[in-house]
Design an enzyme around this catalytic site. Structure first.
Site, PDB file in Angstrom:
ATOM      1  N   CYS A 254       9.729   6.920   5.305  1.00  0.00           N
ATOM      2  CA  CYS A 254       9.046   6.019   4.236  1.00  0.00           C
ATOM      3  C   CYS A 254       9.458   6.326   2.733  1.00  0.00           C
ATOM      4  CB  CYS A 254       7.327   6.048   3.412  1.00  0.00           C
ATOM      5  SG  CYS A 254       6.223   5.913   5.607  1.00  0.00           S
TER       6      CYS A 254
ATOM      7  N   HIS B 157      -1.686   7.420   7.802  1.00  0.00           N
ATOM      8  CA  HIS B 157      -1.111   8.257   6.193  1.00  0.00           C
ATOM      9  C   HIS B 157      -1.299   9.454   7.058  1.00  0.00           C
ATOM     10  CE1 HIS B 157      -3.312   4.670   3.922  1.00  0.00           C
ATOM     11  NE2 HIS B 157      -2.226   4.875   4.335  1.00  0.00           N
TER      12      HIS B 157
ATOM     13  N   GLU C 296      -2.755  12.389   6.842  1.00  0.00           N
ATOM     14  CA  GLU C 296      -4.039  12.846   6.984  1.00  0.00           C
ATOM     15  C   GLU C 296      -4.379  12.495   8.407  1.00  0.00           C
ATOM     16  OE1 GLU C 296      -6.059  10.299   3.483  1.00  0.00           O
ATOM     17  OE2 GLU C 296      -3.414  10.704   4.304  1.00  0.00           O
TER      18      GLU C 296
ATOM     19  N   CYS D 130      -7.127   7.875   0.567  1.00  0.00           N
ATOM     20  CA  CYS D 130      -7.938   6.575   0.374  1.00  0.00           C
ATOM     21  C   CYS D 130      -8.867   6.398   1.382  1.00  0.00           C
ATOM     22  CB  CYS D 130      -6.722   5.256   1.525  1.00  0.00           C
ATOM     23  SG  CYS D 130      -7.290   5.413   3.112  1.00  0.00           S
TER      24      CYS D 130
ATOM     25  N   CYS E 140      -9.587   6.657   5.176  1.00  0.00           N
ATOM     26  CA  CYS E 140      -8.634   8.195   5.814  1.00  0.00           C
ATOM     27  C   CYS E 140     -10.269   8.922   5.521  1.00  0.00           C
ATOM     28  CB  CYS E 140      -7.573   8.390   5.185  1.00  0.00           C
ATOM     29  SG  CYS E 140      -6.314   7.891   6.001  1.00  0.00           S
TER      30      CYS E 140
ATOM     31  N   TYR F 236      -4.813   9.482  -5.812  1.00  0.00           N
ATOM     32  CA  TYR F 236      -4.514   7.997  -4.805  1.00  0.00           C
ATOM     33  C   TYR F 236      -4.877   7.159  -6.065  1.00  0.00           C
ATOM     34  CZ  TYR F 236      -4.802   4.396  -1.822  1.00  0.00           C
ATOM     35  OH  TYR F 236      -3.452   2.781  -1.315  1.00  0.00           O
TER      36      TYR F 236
END
Length: 147
Positions: A28, A72, A74, A100, A103, A121
């Site tokens: 990413c 993500h 996690e 988030c 998650c 975040y």
């Protein structure tokens, strides 16, 4: 701090540095996030943000926007456990970025009891949910990792 708390802090910082290294494996461009799940002082899973298996390893579209199907860090770590004989129940999750809200539901349902993270975040709904669920949460700032 007690001797045990100092020892735990030392381990927390080491695992967070390892999570950072793991995050560097992500393809990413916008943000690289790493995760480790530790139980009884053993790393039982790891993950970083990226596309699902079988998809090209490009997380953003032509406009630099993250593709909706990117997983993500996690979530990848928890899904890796789901495909094994291990259990996250009672484990600690180490993250380079707090989870988030979506998650956070996975973290809670997986039975993770403790979360240690570096950066927050943009939306703290996930952390608030986990606190309400009884998960122990601790943030360790980047500068402390470098000490």
């Amino acid at each position: 701090m007690s001797k045990n708390q100092l020892k735990q802090r030392k381990y927390d910082k080491a695992y967070l540095r390892m999570a950072q290294e793991w995050g560097s494996l992500s393809n990413c461009q916008r943000r690289q996030v790493g995760a480790l799940i530790v139980k009884d002082r053993m790393i039982i899973s790891d993950g970083y943000n990226g596309t699902p298996s079988g998809f090209e390893n490009k997380c953003e579209d032509e406009d630099g926007i993250t593709k909706w199907y990117v997983l993500h860090a996690e979530a990848n770590a928890i899904l890796k456990i789901a495909g094994s004989t291990q259990s996250c129940s009672g484990a600690t999750l180490y993250l380079t970025l707090s989870p988030c809200k979506d998650c956070s539901k996975l973290v809670h349902q997986a039975g993770i009891r403790r979360l240690v993270y570096i950066n927050g975040y943009k939306d703290d709904s996930g952390l608030n949910f986990l606190r309400k669920a009884g998960v122990e949460i601790e943030q360790i700032q980047q500068q402390e990792l470098e000490e």
